[in-house]
Design an enzyme around this catalytic site. Structure first.
Site, PDB file in Angstrom:
ATOM      1  N   GLU A  24     -58.641  62.837 -28.909  1.00 28.76           N
ATOM      2  CA  GLU A  24     -57.282  62.759 -29.476  1.00 28.76           C
ATOM      3  C   GLU A  24     -56.225  63.558 -28.721  1.00 28.76           C
ATOM      4  OE1 GLU A  24     -56.381  60.604 -31.784  1.00 28.76           O
ATOM      5  OE2 GLU A  24     -58.235  60.038 -32.823  1.00 28.76           O
TER       6      GLU A  24
ATOM      7  N   ASP B 286     -56.711  67.811 -32.902  1.00 27.51           N
ATOM      8  CA  ASP B 286     -55.788  68.081 -34.018  1.00 27.51           C
ATOM      9  C   ASP B 286     -56.372  69.042 -35.054  1.00 27.51           C
ATOM     10  OD1 ASP B 286     -57.207  66.574 -36.019  1.00 27.51           O
ATOM     11  OD2 ASP B 286     -56.095  64.741 -35.543  1.00 27.51           O
TER      12      ASP B 286
ATOM     13  N   HIS C 189     -60.701  59.170 -31.757  1.00 26.00           N
ATOM     14  CA  HIS C 189     -61.944  59.632 -32.375  1.00 26.00           C
ATOM     15  C   HIS C 189     -62.877  58.491 -32.790  1.00 26.00           C
ATOM     16  CE1 HIS C 189     -63.371  63.681 -34.292  1.00 26.00           C
ATOM     17  NE2 HIS C 189     -64.287  63.133 -33.522  1.00 26.00           N
TER      18      HIS C 189
ATOM     19  N   ASP D  27     -61.985  67.228 -32.573  1.00 24.44           N
ATOM     20  CA  ASP D  27     -60.679  66.562 -32.543  1.00 24.44           C
ATOM     21  C   ASP D  27     -59.640  67.655 -32.253  1.00 24.44           C
ATOM     22  OD1 ASP D  27     -58.196  65.382 -33.306  1.00 24.44           O
ATOM     23  OD2 ASP D  27     -59.219  64.046 -34.718  1.00 24.44           O
TER      24      ASP D  27
ATOM     25  N   ASP E 160     -62.185  61.698 -41.314  1.00 24.43           N
ATOM     26  CA  ASP E 160     -62.613  60.492 -40.580  1.00 24.43           C
ATOM     27  C   ASP E 160     -63.776  59.782 -41.267  1.00 24.43           C
ATOM     28  OD1 ASP E 160     -60.671  61.361 -38.876  1.00 24.43           O
ATOM     29  OD2 ASP E 160     -61.989  61.834 -37.200  1.00 24.43           O
TER      30      ASP E 160
HETATM   31  C1  DIR Z   1     -56.095  59.069 -41.907  1.00 28.09           C
HETATM   32  C2  DIR Z   1     -55.782  59.834 -40.624  1.00 28.09           C
HETATM   33  N1  DIR Z   1     -57.030  59.791 -42.738  1.00 28.09           N
HETATM   34  C3  DIR Z   1     -56.642  57.677 -41.570  1.00 28.09           C
HETATM   35  N2  DIR Z   1     -56.906  60.055 -39.823  1.00 28.09           N
HETATM   36  C4  DIR Z   1     -56.882  60.654 -38.603  1.00 28.09           C
HETATM   37  O1  DIR Z   1     -55.980  56.976 -40.815  1.00 28.09           O
HETATM   38  O2  DIR Z   1     -57.690  57.313 -42.076  1.00 28.09           O
HETATM   39  N3  DIR Z   1     -57.954  61.026 -38.015  1.00 28.09           N
HETATM   40  N4  DIR Z   1     -55.745  60.885 -38.004  1.00 28.09           N
HETATM   41  O3  DIR Z   1     -58.051  61.788 -36.907  1.00 28.09           O
HETATM   42 MN    MN Z   2     -60.664  62.852 -35.847  1.00 29.36          MN
HETATM   43 MN    MN Z   3     -57.885  64.346 -36.708  1.00 37.90          MN
END
Ligand code: DIR
Ligand code: MN
Ligand code: MN
Ligand code: MN
Length: 314
Positions: free
Chosen positions: A273, A230, A97, A228, A124
């Site tokens: 992702e 996810d 992402h 995303d 994010d």
């Molecule tokens: C978490 C995970 N908040 C970070 N973030 C993700 O790494 O800053 N974003 N997986 O898609």
């Molecule tokens: Mn993301």
């Molecule tokens: Mn995510």
């Protein structure tokens, strides 16, 4: 309706191998052919971004691979802008992402009245100071919005990217894993954030309608959806780097995208992702098919079916 496809085989915004394989996996699973089957769509493939591998050393705390992230996003921003200027909807297949920096930057350079819907389990919106991971895929929103620019140190290699997009034009859907300082930013700037408990309360249809109503009450602005994978429940899309249970069903995501499509104002969509290297063959197939289904809904595929335009086609 005209569409341009870009692949971004980039994975340095996070730590796991494999998310860079997604554009090739999506193409070999029939991405272009399936989109071409949608009534009235004219698809042009703009190929993959050349992501590079040489990394100049820079000194920024807690921000992995910044020069590679920067280089990839600079090229991507230009490609997205080109597609939009060609009069096509920009469809970007990631990649992690962190590539949202390039897609939104490129879109903003063409349509500075755009609104951004970030569909994700995560917000994010970390900076290098608030991130636990140091992974840039958790930071793209914070890099993009002008209101947070003072919270960043000087970022070498990133001079090309001047944050101009306002956080007032951002909305979220699907959140369920939000870090403390991310939540602070969402509350400070009053970002319309429909987390999963809000999706429970309003349903997906009212959730997306509320976000659109808040960001663009007149209903005239170009829309960018950064999706995303996810955001989907981990059972629907297991092959992703940071899966979170309790997410959107594929049906909810289809419905969300159908509603965005029906506005007639969708100008750019990112699908990020998907990691075909994670999980088994069933997981991989399921995740890619979910991604394709979401894209098709965004681009006008009708679950009811579409009658032939000309009856003599019989
Ligand atoms: C978490 C995970 N908040 C970070 N973030 C993700 O790494 O800053 N974003 N997986 O898609
Ligand atoms: Mn993301
Ligand atoms: Mn995510
Ligand atoms: Mn975290």
């Amino acid at each position: 309706k005209k569409v341009g496809i870009i692949g971004v085989p980039f994975e340095k915004g996070q730590k796991k191998y494999g998310v860079s394989v997604a554009p090739a996996a999506m193409r070999s699973s029939g991405l272009i052919e399936q989109l071409e089957e949608i009534d009235g769509l004219d698809i042009k493939d703009y190929g993959d971004i050349d992501v590079g591998s040489f990394e100049e050393p820079v000194n920024v705390d807690n921000m992995a691979h910044l020069p590679l992230v920067s280089d990839c996003n600079r090229k991507l921003s230009e490609r997205v802008a080109k597609i939009l200027k060609d009069g096509r909807v920009a469809v970007t297949i990631g990649g992690d992402h962190s590539i949202g920096v390039g897609t939104v930057d490129g879109h903003y350079s063409v349509n500075n009245d755009m609104i951004l819907i970030w569909v994700d389990a995560h917000a994010d919106i970390n900076t290098n100071k608030t991130s636990d991971s140091g992974s840039v895929h958790g930071m793209p929103v914070a890099l993009l919005v002008k209101e947070l620019s003072d919270y960043w140190p000087y970022l070498p290699t990133m001079d090309w990217q001047v944050p101009k997009f306002s956080i007032k034009n951002l909305g979220y859907i699907g959140l369920r894993s939000v870090d403390k300082y991310e939540r602070l930013a969402i509350e400070k700037y009053n970002v319309p954030a429909f987390a999963m408990e809000d999706v429970e309360e309003y349903g997906i249809k009212k959730s997306i309608h509320h976000v659109l109503q808040i960001l663009d009450p007149e209903g005239t602005k170009p829309i960018h959806v950064s999706f995303d994978i996810d955001s989907l429940d981990a059972l629907e899309a297991p092959s992703t780097g940071t899966p979170v249970r309790g997410g959107l069903s594929l049906r909810e995501a289809i419905n969300l995208m159908e509603i965005v499509h029906s506005t007639g104002r969708l100008r750019a969509i990112d699908l990020v992702e998907i990691n075909p290297a994670l999980g088994n063959e069933v997981d991989r197939r399921r995740t890619i098919e979910a991604g394709l289904t979401v894209l098709k809904a965004a681009l006008g595929f009708s679950r009811r079916g579409t009658a032939p335009r000309n009856i003599s086609d019989l």
